[in-house]
Write a protein that holds these residues in place. Structure first.
Motif, mmCIF file in Angstrom:
data_model
loop_
_atom_site.group_PDB
_atom_site.id
_atom_site.type_symbol
_atom_site.label_atom_id
_atom_site.label_comp_id
_atom_site.label_asym_id
_atom_site.label_seq_id
_atom_site.Cartn_x
_atom_site.Cartn_y
_atom_site.Cartn_z
ATOM 1 N N MET A 1 25.625 55.115 -39.502
ATOM 2 C CA MET A 1 26.118 55.474 -40.820
ATOM 3 C C MET A 1 27.137 56.598 -40.640
ATOM 4 S SD MET A 1 24.057 57.028 -44.112
ATOM 5 C CE MET A 1 22.882 55.723 -44.089
ATOM 6 N N ASN A 2 28.283 56.463 -41.294
ATOM 7 C CA ASN A 2 29.280 57.529 -41.224
ATOM 8 C C ASN A 2 29.171 58.428 -42.460
ATOM 9 O OD1 ASN A 2 30.763 56.358 -43.385
ATOM 10 N ND2 ASN A 2 31.908 55.079 -41.969
ATOM 11 N N ASN A 3 30.011 59.453 -42.516
ATOM 12 C CA ASN A 3 29.903 60.408 -43.614
ATOM 13 C C ASN A 3 30.235 59.797 -44.977
ATOM 14 O OD1 ASN A 3 32.671 60.204 -43.229
ATOM 15 N ND2 ASN A 3 32.957 62.346 -42.709
ATOM 16 N N ILE A 4 31.091 58.796 -45.015
ATOM 17 C CA ILE A 4 31.429 58.137 -46.278
ATOM 18 C C ILE A 4 30.233 57.321 -46.773
ATOM 19 C CG2 ILE A 4 32.991 56.506 -47.409
ATOM 20 C CD1 ILE A 4 34.277 59.187 -46.515
ATOM 21 N N ASP A 5 29.584 56.588 -45.866
ATOM 22 C CA ASP A 5 28.386 55.825 -46.235
ATOM 23 C C ASP A 5 27.296 56.765 -46.758
ATOM 24 O OD1 ASP A 5 29.575 53.447 -45.387
ATOM 25 O OD2 ASP A 5 28.730 53.616 -43.361
ATOM 26 N N LEU A 6 27.103 57.874 -46.070
ATOM 27 C CA LEU A 6 26.094 58.842 -46.495
ATOM 28 C C LEU A 6 26.408 59.390 -47.881
ATOM 29 C CD1 LEU A 6 23.581 60.496 -45.876
ATOM 30 C CD2 LEU A 6 25.063 62.152 -44.724
ATOM 31 N N ALA A 7 27.663 59.702 -48.129
ATOM 32 C CA ALA A 7 28.061 60.208 -49.447
ATOM 33 C C ALA A 7 27.781 59.179 -50.535
ATOM 34 C CB ALA A 7 29.544 60.582 -49.431
ATOM 35 N N HIS A 8 28.084 57.924 -50.264
ATOM 36 C CA HIS A 8 27.832 56.867 -51.256
ATOM 37 C C HIS A 8 26.338 56.694 -51.527
ATOM 38 C CE1 HIS A 8 31.700 55.212 -52.273
ATOM 39 N NE2 HIS A 8 32.060 55.214 -51.009
ATOM 40 N N ARG A 9 25.501 56.905 -50.543
ATOM 41 C CA ARG A 9 24.048 56.785 -50.741
ATOM 42 C C ARG A 9 23.467 58.020 -51.425
ATOM 43 N NH1 ARG A 9 21.272 53.648 -45.700
ATOM 44 N NH2 ARG A 9 22.665 51.862 -45.708
ATOM 45 N N ALA A 10 24.027 59.178 -51.116
ATOM 46 C CA ALA A 10 23.479 60.426 -51.661
ATOM 47 C C ALA A 10 23.824 60.614 -53.131
ATOM 48 C CB ALA A 10 24.001 61.615 -50.853
ATOM 49 N N ARG A 11 25.040 60.263 -53.535
ATOM 50 C CA ARG A 11 25.503 60.531 -54.903
ATOM 51 C C ARG A 11 24.602 59.896 -55.970
ATOM 52 N NH1 ARG A 11 28.939 64.299 -56.892
ATOM 53 N NH2 ARG A 11 30.299 63.911 -55.141
ATOM 54 N N PRO A 12 24.209 58.621 -55.875
ATOM 55 C CA PRO A 12 23.350 58.058 -56.922
ATOM 56 C C PRO A 12 21.956 58.704 -56.991
ATOM 57 C CG PRO A 12 24.365 56.305 -55.643
ATOM 58 C CD PRO A 12 24.654 57.592 -54.942
ATOM 59 N N LYS A 13 21.449 59.136 -55.847
ATOM 60 C CA LYS A 13 20.115 59.744 -55.816
ATOM 61 C C LYS A 13 20.131 61.199 -56.257
ATOM 62 C CE LYS A 13 18.500 56.639 -52.288
ATOM 63 N NZ LYS A 13 17.943 56.431 -50.984
ATOM 64 N N GLN A 14 21.243 61.866 -56.016
ATOM 65 C CA GLN A 14 21.407 63.275 -56.378
ATOM 66 C C GLN A 14 22.768 63.456 -57.037
ATOM 67 O OE1 GLN A 14 19.193 65.831 -55.903
ATOM 68 N NE2 GLN A 14 17.702 64.345 -55.161
ATOM 69 N N PRO A 15 22.937 63.057 -58.295
ATOM 70 C CA PRO A 15 24.252 63.105 -58.948
ATOM 71 C C PRO A 15 24.885 64.491 -58.965
ATOM 72 C CG PRO A 15 22.636 62.048 -60.365
ATOM 73 C CD PRO A 15 21.901 62.552 -59.170
ATOM 74 N N GLN A 16 24.088 65.541 -58.899
ATOM 75 C CA GLN A 16 24.620 66.902 -58.936
ATOM 76 C C GLN A 16 25.052 67.407 -57.564
ATOM 77 O OE1 GLN A 16 21.462 66.092 -58.895
ATOM 78 N NE2 GLN A 16 20.432 67.483 -57.515
ATOM 79 N N ILE A 17 24.835 66.627 -56.525
ATOM 80 C CA ILE A 17 25.147 67.075 -55.169
ATOM 81 C C ILE A 17 26.647 67.325 -55.006
ATOM 82 C CG2 ILE A 17 25.490 64.801 -54.136
ATOM 83 C CD1 ILE A 17 23.905 65.852 -51.705
ATOM 84 N N LYS A 18 26.960 68.364 -54.281
ATOM 85 C CA LYS A 18 28.350 68.676 -53.963
ATOM 86 C C LYS A 18 28.596 68.253 -52.526
ATOM 87 C CE LYS A 18 28.719 72.400 -57.239
ATOM 88 N NZ LYS A 18 29.279 73.722 -57.480
ATOM 89 N N LEU A 19 29.667 67.509 -52.300
ATOM 90 C CA LEU A 19 29.930 66.944 -50.988
ATOM 91 C C LEU A 19 31.269 67.414 -50.439
ATOM 92 C CD1 LEU A 19 28.838 63.315 -51.872
ATOM 93 C CD2 LEU A 19 27.539 64.967 -50.529
ATOM 94 N N LEU A 20 31.253 67.803 -49.181
ATOM 95 C CA LEU A 20 32.469 68.142 -48.448
ATOM 96 C C LEU A 20 32.519 67.220 -47.242
ATOM 97 C CD1 LEU A 20 34.952 69.891 -47.815
ATOM 98 C CD2 LEU A 20 33.405 71.457 -46.623
ATOM 99 N N VAL A 21 33.526 66.368 -47.195
ATOM 100 C CA VAL A 21 33.695 65.417 -46.102
ATOM 101 C C VAL A 21 34.758 65.955 -45.166
ATOM 102 C CG1 VAL A 21 34.391 63.065 -45.515
ATOM 103 C CG2 VAL A 21 33.010 63.481 -47.551
ATOM 104 N N MET A 22 34.444 65.989 -43.877
ATOM 105 C CA MET A 22 35.416 66.413 -42.873
ATOM 106 C C MET A 22 35.814 65.205 -42.052
ATOM 107 S SD MET A 22 33.819 69.955 -41.604
ATOM 108 C CE MET A 22 32.885 70.935 -42.740
#
Length: 65
Positions: free
Chosen positions: A1-22
């Motif tokens: 899983m790459n960082n984009i996949d992780l972001a897509h999985r995390a956002r629906p479960k934690q809508p308030q999460i703040k994400l920084l992708v490098m």
């Protein structure tokens, strides 16, 4: 899983999460893919400490978080 996949999985479960992708890829790689850049802050490598600090301050997300 790459960082984009992780972001897509995390956002629906934690809508308030703040994400920084490098990434080593330029911004254009993500901006052309369905507006993904509005879901998180993208920081391209290489970056300076000042760039990281600015990116962390600008991370999109729920302002209540």
């Amino acid at each position: 899983m790459n960082n984009i996949d992780l972001a897509h999985r995390a956002r629906p479960k934690q809508p308030q999460i703040k994400l920084l992708v490098m990434s080593g890829f330029p911004d254009a790689k993500f901006n052309g893919n369905g507006g993904l850049s509005t879901l998180w802050q993208l920081l391209s490598k290489p970056y300076r400490k000042e760039d990281l600090a600015r990116a962390l301050r600008e991370v999109p997300g729920d302002s209540r978080a």
